[in-house]
Design a protein around this motif. Structure first.
Motif, PDB file in Angstrom:
ATOM      1  N   ASP A   1       0.841  -1.206   0.000  1.00 42.46           N
ATOM      2  CA  ASP A   1       0.000   0.000   0.000  1.00 42.46           C
ATOM      3  C   ASP A   1       0.873   1.252   0.000  1.00 42.46           C
ATOM      4  O   ASP A   1       0.639   2.185  -0.767  1.00 42.46           O
ATOM      5  CB  ASP A   1      -0.911   0.016   1.243  1.00 42.46           C
ATOM      6  CG  ASP A   1      -1.995  -1.046   1.146  1.00 42.46           C
ATOM      7  OD1 ASP A   1      -2.347  -1.424   0.008  1.00 42.46           O
ATOM      8  OD2 ASP A   1      -2.469  -1.501   2.199  1.00 42.46           O
ATOM      9  N   TYR A   2       1.865   1.265   0.875  1.00 36.71           N
ATOM     10  CA  TYR A   2       2.706   2.457   1.004  1.00 36.71           C
ATOM     11  C   TYR A   2       3.480   2.703  -0.283  1.00 36.71           C
ATOM     12  O   TYR A   2       3.574   3.833  -0.773  1.00 36.71           O
ATOM     13  CB  TYR A   2       3.670   2.286   2.187  1.00 36.71           C
ATOM     14  CG  TYR A   2       4.328   3.577   2.607  1.00 36.71           C
ATOM     15  CD1 TYR A   2       3.736   4.406   3.554  1.00 36.71           C
ATOM     16  CD2 TYR A   2       5.536   3.983   2.051  1.00 36.71           C
ATOM     17  CE1 TYR A   2       4.321   5.598   3.934  1.00 36.71           C
ATOM     18  CE2 TYR A   2       6.130   5.175   2.416  1.00 36.71           C
ATOM     19  CZ  TYR A   2       5.517   5.981   3.363  1.00 36.71           C
ATOM     20  OH  TYR A   2       6.104   7.162   3.729  1.00 36.71           O
ATOM     21  N   PHE A   3       4.010   1.619  -0.839  1.00 38.34           N
ATOM     22  CA  PHE A   3       4.821   1.759  -2.047  1.00 38.34           C
ATOM     23  C   PHE A   3       3.983   2.345  -3.192  1.00 38.34           C
ATOM     24  O   PHE A   3       4.456   3.180  -3.962  1.00 38.34           O
ATOM     25  CB  PHE A   3       5.398   0.395  -2.448  1.00 38.34           C
ATOM     26  CG  PHE A   3       6.370   0.492  -3.586  1.00 38.34           C
ATOM     27  CD1 PHE A   3       7.694   0.842  -3.335  1.00 38.34           C
ATOM     28  CD2 PHE A   3       5.973   0.284  -4.895  1.00 38.34           C
ATOM     29  CE1 PHE A   3       8.600   0.973  -4.376  1.00 38.34           C
ATOM     30  CE2 PHE A   3       6.878   0.408  -5.938  1.00 38.34           C
ATOM     31  CZ  PHE A   3       8.192   0.751  -5.677  1.00 38.34           C
TER      32      PHE A   3
ATOM     33  N   HIS B   1       9.091   2.445   1.070  1.00 42.46           N
ATOM     34  CA  HIS B   1       8.454   1.226   1.568  1.00 42.46           C
ATOM     35  C   HIS B   1       7.786   1.398   2.931  1.00 42.46           C
ATOM     36  O   HIS B   1       7.175   0.458   3.425  1.00 42.46           O
ATOM     37  CB  HIS B   1       9.481   0.098   1.626  1.00 42.46           C
ATOM     38  CG  HIS B   1       9.931  -0.369   0.278  1.00 42.46           C
ATOM     39  ND1 HIS B   1      10.679   0.434  -0.566  1.00 42.46           N
ATOM     40  CD2 HIS B   1       9.745  -1.534  -0.381  1.00 42.46           C
ATOM     41  CE1 HIS B   1      10.923  -0.240  -1.682  1.00 42.46           C
ATOM     42  NE2 HIS B   1      10.364  -1.427  -1.597  1.00 42.46           N
ATOM     43  N   GLY B   2       7.963   2.566   3.560  1.00 41.32           N
ATOM     44  CA  GLY B   2       7.221   2.834   4.778  1.00 41.32           C
ATOM     45  C   GLY B   2       7.975   2.539   6.065  1.00 41.32           C
ATOM     46  O   GLY B   2       9.180   2.302   6.069  1.00 41.32           O
TER      47      GLY B   2
ATOM     48  N   ARG C   1       2.961  10.715   3.085  1.00 39.07           N
ATOM     49  CA  ARG C   1       3.253  11.658   4.184  1.00 39.07           C
ATOM     50  C   ARG C   1       2.153  11.602   5.242  1.00 39.07           C
ATOM     51  O   ARG C   1       2.413  11.595   6.434  1.00 39.07           O
ATOM     52  CB  ARG C   1       3.391  13.084   3.634  1.00 39.07           C
ATOM     53  CG  ARG C   1       4.799  13.351   3.092  1.00 39.07           C
ATOM     54  CD  ARG C   1       4.988  14.811   2.755  1.00 39.07           C
ATOM     55  NE  ARG C   1       4.181  15.220   1.606  1.00 39.07           N
ATOM     56  CZ  ARG C   1       4.534  14.995   0.329  1.00 39.07           C
ATOM     57  NH1 ARG C   1       5.668  14.398   0.057  1.00 39.07           N
ATOM     58  NH2 ARG C   1       3.751  15.388  -0.661  1.00 39.07           N
ATOM     59  N   ARG C   2       0.916  11.483   4.761  1.00 35.19           N
ATOM     60  CA  ARG C   2      -0.208  11.443   5.701  1.00 35.19           C
ATOM     61  C   ARG C   2      -0.133  10.174   6.575  1.00 35.19           C
ATOM     62  O   ARG C   2      -0.347  10.225   7.782  1.00 35.19           O
ATOM     63  CB  ARG C   2      -1.509  11.462   4.899  1.00 35.19           C
ATOM     64  CG  ARG C   2      -2.722  11.631   5.743  1.00 35.19           C
ATOM     65  CD  ARG C   2      -3.954  11.758   4.905  1.00 35.19           C
ATOM     66  NE  ARG C   2      -3.994  13.007   4.164  1.00 35.19           N
ATOM     67  CZ  ARG C   2      -5.097  13.503   3.606  1.00 35.19           C
ATOM     68  NH1 ARG C   2      -6.221  12.834   3.720  1.00 35.19           N
ATOM     69  NH2 ARG C   2      -5.073  14.631   2.955  1.00 35.19           N
TER      70      ARG C   2
ATOM     71  N   GLY D   1       3.205   7.612  12.784  1.00 35.09           N
ATOM     72  CA  GLY D   1       4.561   7.737  13.325  1.00 35.09           C
ATOM     73  C   GLY D   1       4.581   7.371  14.809  1.00 35.09           C
ATOM     74  O   GLY D   1       5.574   6.841  15.311  1.00 35.09           O
ATOM     75  N   ASN D   2       3.438   7.590  15.494  1.00 39.39           N
ATOM     76  CA  ASN D   2       3.406   7.327  16.941  1.00 39.39           C
ATOM     77  C   ASN D   2       3.283   5.846  17.278  1.00 39.39           C
ATOM     78  O   ASN D   2       3.042   5.476  18.417  1.00 39.39           O
ATOM     79  CB  ASN D   2       2.277   8.117  17.618  1.00 39.39           C
ATOM     80  CG  ASN D   2       0.908   7.575  17.247  1.00 39.39           C
ATOM     81  OD1 ASN D   2       0.768   6.855  16.265  1.00 39.39           O
ATOM     82  ND2 ASN D   2      -0.103   7.917  18.034  1.00 39.39           N
TER      83      ASN D   2
END
Ligand SMILES: Cc1cc2nc3c(=O)[nH]c(=O)nc-3n(C[C@H](O)[C@H](O)[C@H](O)COP(=O)(O)OP(=O)(O)OC[C@H]3O[C@@H](n4cnc5c(N)ncnc54)[C@H](O)[C@@H]3O)c2cc1C
Length: 457
Positions: A269-271, A412-413, A279-280, A286-287
């Motif tokens: 999905d990220y790729f 790749h996230g 970015r979103r 990120g947490n």
């Protein structure tokens, strides 16, 4: 310059791995398992065995040894070990390790997915030892150069520094698993009394018997909180001051739905996602990993702070919404200036040690590649372009595969530098190597110069 030794002068490996942390140990295991299947004739599509060599600069296997605090636990389920997600039947699993140590039943009774970091380190060492014929420890890779034939790069020469001098080794493909680098704020230099948390256990023993009176720990992530708790416990006569810009430690989100950001499918999905969605996703999640702390540790620290308030023996201090704005080391002390972001008021703290738990960053993956880096493609923001199979996108004249384990968060996230996806990632890299054909450019390239011929397998 040191003498250049010939290395294994006639051999061109299918793959050279740079670094032998968990990522490349997992890579070595995937190759070992693949080669065993080839030898047994089990590979349905009659694939070839893969020749590989790994180089690790440390004298023996070590996974963040400076942070192997005895009660620190893993941030990832033991089922995300080096193999299980790729091959649940592997003999290199954490469960097989436990069995071999006679602790399987005790671990089960423990009802815990998150082993001690010390125990997982022992598992990594146990796994690395089972493939140690593939690795040279005490060997630092210092350069890579292309060997060109008929206008195209035929293979790569990898220069390696060991105690003996420099050696040159050859490969048609590379896999970089060189890990993260400790980060200090700009202008801060390490010293006898100014540490990065990655050096904690290497340096802390020297304080034994010196009766330290104060430590300052900068940062609000997991490592910072672990340092605070450790120094407070180990030095009962010392005050420990935690300095951070947040209001308080924030808990890591390890809830089920959020945890799916670490799934193999999340890499797809990220790729595929456009840059704005990438970015979103990092902002939202990120947490799960960055600047956050295990809730149990937060609760322990809070309980401890409150107990000390009640007893009137406060040794844990939290200087929140504050920044360390200056640090000066003298031979027997270090002075930290802490500035409140609310009032601008400065607090001077004379301490025995200031520990910066200010994180880690990826080294530039192209830094080691010399002129080969010029043939690697970059995106609009100057970041290295990486394909879904973790191979750096290169000019057509560079048919050699350069694969990255780490340094791929932008493509790749979030799992790029973590253990969560390691088992799957190495399987994908191996598949890519095999699909692209190990000998694709020229069979002769597998032996060079002296014409001795013959495959290395
Ligand atoms: C304290 C700490 C705890 C962590 N805990 C977790 C956790 O619980 N779960 C999780 O998912 N992630 C965790 N991480 C993230 C961490 O990045 C991964 O656990 C893991 O280390 C990634 O493995 P790696 O092999 O890619 O990198 P590393 O483990 O960093 O290994 C890289 C290796 O490459 C070697 N090397 C570097 N340059 C060269 C060179 N030029 N030549 C030869 N060798 C070289 C290094 O010596 C090192 O051994 C943690 C990180 C830290 C710092």
């Amino acid at each position: 310059m040191s003498q250049v030794l010939p290395g294994d002068a006639t051999l061109v490996h299918d793959l050279i791995g740079i670094g032998f942390g968990p990522s490349n140990v997992a890579m070595a295991i995937a190759i070992r398992e693949h080669n065993a299947q080839v030898a047994d004739g089990q590979e349905a599509d009659a694939q070839e065995a893969v020749t590989a060599r790994f180089f690790e600069q440390q004298p023996r296997f070590g996974w963040h040894r400076g942070m192997l605090i005895d009660d620190a636990t893993m941030q990832v389920s033991f089922l995300k070990d080096l193999v299980t997600l790729r091959n649940p039947a592997s003999e290199f699993s954490f469960l097989c390790y436990l069995q071999s140590k006679g602790r399987l039943i005790d671990f089960i009774n423990h009802k815990n997915l998150f082993p001690l970091r010390v125990e997982f380190h022992d598992y990594f060492e146990w796994s690395a030892a089972k493939v140690d014929d593939l690795v040279s420890y005490g060997h630092e890779v210092v350069g890579v150069a292309p060997v060109v034939r008929d206008g195209a790069v035929d293979h790569l020469e990898v220069t390696v520094r060991s105690g003996e001098g420099l050696e040159v080794h050859r490969a048609r493909n590379l896999v970089l698993g060189t890990g993260l680098r400790p980060l200090l704020p700009e202008g801060v230099e390490r010293g006898d009394r100014v540490w990065h948390n990655s050096e904690l256990l290497a340096k802390v023993d020297a304080l034994e018997g010196t009766s330290p009176s104060r430590f300052v720990v900068v940062g609000a992530g997991q490592s910072a909180a672990e340092n605070v708790a450790y120094l407070h416990r180990r030095f009962p006569g010392a005050e420990v001051c935690a300095v951070f810009t947040r209001y308080g430690y924030s808990p890591a989100d390890d809830s089920g739905f959020a945890n799916r950001i670490f799934d193999p499918a999340a890499v797809d999905d990220y790729f595929t996602a456009p840059g704005s969605v990438k970015r979103r996703l990092m902002d939202y999640h990120g947490n799960t990993n960055y600047s956050v702390v295990d809730i149990d540790l937060i609760d322990d620290l809070y309980r401890q702070m409150y107990r000390e308030k009640v007893l009137g023996t406060e040794r844990l201090r939290f200087l929140n919404v504050s920044r360390l704005t200056d640090v000066k080391e003298t031979p027997d002390r270090v002075r930290a200036t802490v500035t409140s972001l609310v009032t601008g008021e400065e607090t001077l703290l004379d301490a025995d040690v200031v520990v910066f738990a200010t994180g880690y960053g990826s080294a530039d993956p192209l830094g080691l590649l010399g002129e080969v880096a010029d043939r690697c493609l970059r995106d609009d923001e100057g970041r290295v372009r990486v394909e879904r199979d973790y191979r750096i996108a290169t000019e057509p004249g560079l048919p050699c595969g350069i694969y990255l384990q780490g340094g791929t968060e932008h493509t790749h996230g979030i799992t790029s530098s973590l253990l969560s996806n390691t088992a799957i990632r190495v399987g994908e890299i191996l598949e890519s190597l095999l699909d692209r054909g190990l000998k694709s450019a020229s069979d002769e390239a597998r032996t060079v110069a002296d014409g001795t011929g013959g495959s290395a397998r």
